[in-house]
Design an enzyme around this catalytic site. Structure first.
Site, PDB file in Angstrom:
ATOM      1  N   TYR A 126     -22.379  31.480  27.529  1.00 15.33           N
ATOM      2  CA  TYR A 126     -23.395  31.102  26.548  1.00 15.33           C
ATOM      3  C   TYR A 126     -24.438  30.147  27.138  1.00 15.33           C
ATOM      4  CZ  TYR A 126     -21.372  32.965  22.197  1.00 15.33           C
ATOM      5  OH  TYR A 126     -20.928  33.770  21.189  1.00 15.33           O
ATOM      6  N   LYS A 147      -9.176  36.225  31.439  1.00 14.73           N
ATOM      7  CA  LYS A 147      -9.274  37.527  32.106  1.00 14.73           C
ATOM      8  C   LYS A 147      -9.124  37.229  33.600  1.00 14.73           C
ATOM      9  CE  LYS A 147     -10.114  41.960  32.044  1.00 14.73           C
ATOM     10  NZ  LYS A 147      -9.163  42.948  31.502  1.00 14.73           N
ATOM     11  N   ASP A 177      -7.947  41.175  26.675  1.00 14.18           N
ATOM     12  CA  ASP A 177      -7.872  42.523  26.096  1.00 14.18           C
ATOM     13  C   ASP A 177      -6.509  42.756  25.443  1.00 14.18           C
ATOM     14  OD1 ASP A 177      -6.862  42.335  28.678  1.00 14.18           O
ATOM     15  OD2 ASP A 177      -7.580  44.297  29.340  1.00 14.18           O
ATOM     16  N   ASP A 186     -15.409  33.630  20.587  1.00 17.27           N
ATOM     17  CA  ASP A 186     -16.325  34.166  19.581  1.00 17.27           C
ATOM     18  C   ASP A 186     -15.800  35.506  19.074  1.00 17.27           C
ATOM     19  OD1 ASP A 186     -18.745  34.462  18.080  1.00 17.27           O
ATOM     20  OD2 ASP A 186     -19.405  35.911  19.597  1.00 17.27           O
ATOM     21  N   ASP A 204     -13.684  36.425  15.260  1.00 16.09           N
ATOM     22  CA  ASP A 204     -14.180  37.411  14.289  1.00 16.09           C
ATOM     23  C   ASP A 204     -13.086  38.433  14.003  1.00 16.09           C
ATOM     24  OD1 ASP A 204     -16.724  36.351  13.996  1.00 16.09           O
ATOM     25  OD2 ASP A 204     -17.702  38.310  14.189  1.00 16.09           O
TER      26      ASP A 204
HETATM   27  C1  IPM Z   1     -20.318  31.926  15.837  1.00 16.99           C
HETATM   28  C2  IPM Z   1     -21.563  32.739  15.878  1.00 16.99           C
HETATM   29  C3  IPM Z   1     -22.496  32.137  16.924  1.00 16.99           C
HETATM   30  C4  IPM Z   1     -21.796  32.212  18.259  1.00 16.99           C
HETATM   31  C5  IPM Z   1     -23.892  32.781  16.996  1.00 16.99           C
HETATM   32  C6  IPM Z   1     -24.576  32.817  15.650  1.00 16.99           C
HETATM   33  C7  IPM Z   1     -24.763  32.111  18.031  1.00 16.99           C
HETATM   34  O1  IPM Z   1     -21.288  34.074  16.142  1.00 16.99           O
HETATM   35  O2  IPM Z   1     -20.404  30.720  15.531  1.00 16.99           O
HETATM   36  O3  IPM Z   1     -19.241  32.476  16.086  1.00 16.99           O
HETATM   37  O4  IPM Z   1     -21.860  33.241  18.932  1.00 16.99           O
HETATM   38  O5  IPM Z   1     -21.175  31.221  18.644  1.00 16.99           O
HETATM   39 MG    MG Z   2     -19.219  34.525  16.132  1.00 16.24          MG
END
Ligand code: IPM
Ligand code: MG
Length: 355
Positions: free
Chosen positions: A142, A189, A221, A245, A249
């Site tokens: 990032y 990884k 993975d 990240d 999710d």
């Molecule tokens: C998160 C989001 C952010 C990230 C984006 C919006 C930059 O997806 O907080 O998980 O990738 O960290």
């Molecule tokens: Mg995110």
């Protein structure tokens, strides 16, 4: 106690859900005799409109001068479809994390008994799931060198980590593992990436300081796979920025709705609390956004930043009660009557007031 909080509602559904948390916070302040001092600041697309900067200095100063930050969401579709846009709302979030030194992102995945049937995963697989992701937040791909070459026909991003950055995030992982089930999983990884090998080497060298913790090392993975197969086999996981990240999710759907998942981003001086769901532009203004992730983020704030355990617990209980009684927004209520963002917020406020 005096609670000096910066409120950054941001974009999309951010303001709607943050409003509910403020209602809950005011109720907590009344009930437990705290004095809240709230100041709003701009961040994201709305800050670009006003200052051409998604994280203006005025917002940064406000955050630095507060004890904690309550953040809504960032992002606007007009930027998503324009990869050439020079200024983007998401840059505001990254700049904010970096400038405030919020290097550790805590993302719990918890299961609510009353929502077991909402999960896309079989009940017997998710029962007893209680995971804490500790995601590194101010390093890795990032923030590495990036750019374009060859007349724009070649692009690169680089992933970089220093041993120091790994040590400080791993320490947080070890400390949480100590307080929880004494299991720590380092996700990397290392069969391919040099940064991952440094992660593994560094975490291995720290094991001796935590003899009671059982550490496992798994490839990202494989974790992505096992997370949906046997989520309850995990407890504390530490990982780099990008892997964290993606995995968080993935993990958020285990509980039935992403609209439930709170997070805390902590640094040595400040901490920011936010729902993990993002700005959800399609829902903006429709009164359907689930306020629970934001309300649970407030609960995390009261616990972590102010050590107000009772206040945090009563909010968690109120949320559980609203879920049990199906006072929920449409994401959790496909068949029964559903409630608006405000109605769910009011229900939770009333529970806090009366219990
Ligand atoms: C998160 C989001 C952010 C990230 C984006 C919006 C930059 O997806 O907080 O998980 O990738 O960290
Ligand atoms: Mg995110």
């Amino acid at each position: 106690m005096k609670l000096k909080i910066a409120v950054l509602p941001g974009d999309g559904i951010g303001p709607e859900v943050t409003n509910q948390s403020i209602k809950v916070l005011n109720c907590i302040a009344d009930k437990y005799n705290h004095k809240v001092d709230l100041t709003e600041g701009l961040v994201g697309a709305i800050a670009i409109d006003e200052y051409n900067d998604p994280y203006p200095d005025s917002t940064h100063m406000l955050c630095k001068n507060s004890d904690a930050i309550l953040f809504g969401a960032i992002g606007h579709p007009k930027y998503d479809n324009d990869p050439k846009a020079k200024v983007r709302p998401e840059q505001g979030l990254l700049k904010m994390r970096k400038k405030l030194g919020l290097f550790a992102n805590l993302r719990p995945t918890i299961i609510f008994e009353s929502l077991l049937e909402m999960s896309p995963i079989k009940e017997e697989r998710i029962k007893d799931t209680d995971i804490l992701f500790v995601r590194e937040l101010t390093g890795g791909i990032y923030f590495g060198d990036r750019g374009r070459k060859n007349n724009d026909n070649y692009a690169y991003d680089t992933c970089q980590y220093s041993r120091e950055e790994i040590v400080r995030i791993a320490k947080i992982g070890f400390e949480y593992a100590k307080k929880r089930s004494k299991k720590l999983c380092c996700v990397d990884k290392a069969n391919v990436l040099e940064t991952s090998r440094l992660w593994r080497e560094t975490v291995q060298s720290m094991e001796k300081n935590y003899p009671e913790i059982k550490v496992s090392y798994e490839f990202v993975d494989a974790v992505a796979m096992r997370l949906v197969q046997w989520p309850s086999s995990y407890d504390v996981l530490i990982t780099s920025n990008l892997f964290g990240d993606i995995l968080t999710d993935e993990a958020s759907v285990i509980s039935g709705s992403m609209g439930l998942m709170p997070s805390a981003s902590i640094g040595s001086e400040n901490a920011l609390y936010e729902p993990i769901h993002g700005s959800y532009p399609e829902a903006t203004g429709k009164k359907i956004a689930n306020p629970i992730a934001s309300i649970l983020s407030l609960s995390m704030m009261l616990d972590h930043s102010f050590n107000l355990k009772d206040e945090s617990k009563i909010i968690n209980r109120a949320v559980e009660d609203s879920l049990t009684n199906k006072i929920t927004t449409p994401d959790l209520n496909k068949y029964n009557k559903s409630y608006t963002t405000d109605e769910v917020g009011d229900y939770i406020v009333n529970f806090v007031k009366n219990n």
